[in-house]
Design a protein around this motif. Sequence first.
Motif: not given
Length: 160
Positions: A36-51
Amino acid sequence: MKISGKFGNIDILTGQCHISTIKDGRGAIFTWLPNEKILEFNMVMFSPGKIRGNHSHPEFHEYFLVVDGEVTMVTKDPNTGTEIAMIASKGVCFHTPPGTSHAVHALTPATCISLLSKPWDECEEPIIHEDLIPQDNEYIEYAKKQGFEYSIEEIKGKKE
């Protein structure tokens, strides 16, 4: 797109590395080619134990690349409806088609890139909430105080 396996309805993608990018001694370049053509991208940062997640996307495909750390991806088995989980670390890429439930639980601090086939803000309904992994009370209180759009509180309130 090279699929190395299936995890429920989610494809597990393999990055390809041209040997010349290793032989020159500077490291390596890995490439994933989405269908698929990619139209948006995001950096997602997680803290340990989080959802993050606990939802499906009715309007777009999501590619999810683990850049650093370890996470557990949770989805449902399409045949039985039972929840299944898979650990993923640096270099694992998932392709989640529209309507596929998923959630990510961080085992360590983690950074991922989420690539979407349609911009989030152009969606009439970007997510449909599901309870694959229960949110902890700390997050629920934080979301309530912040008044997050698409917080668990708002979504649950719409169901009642």
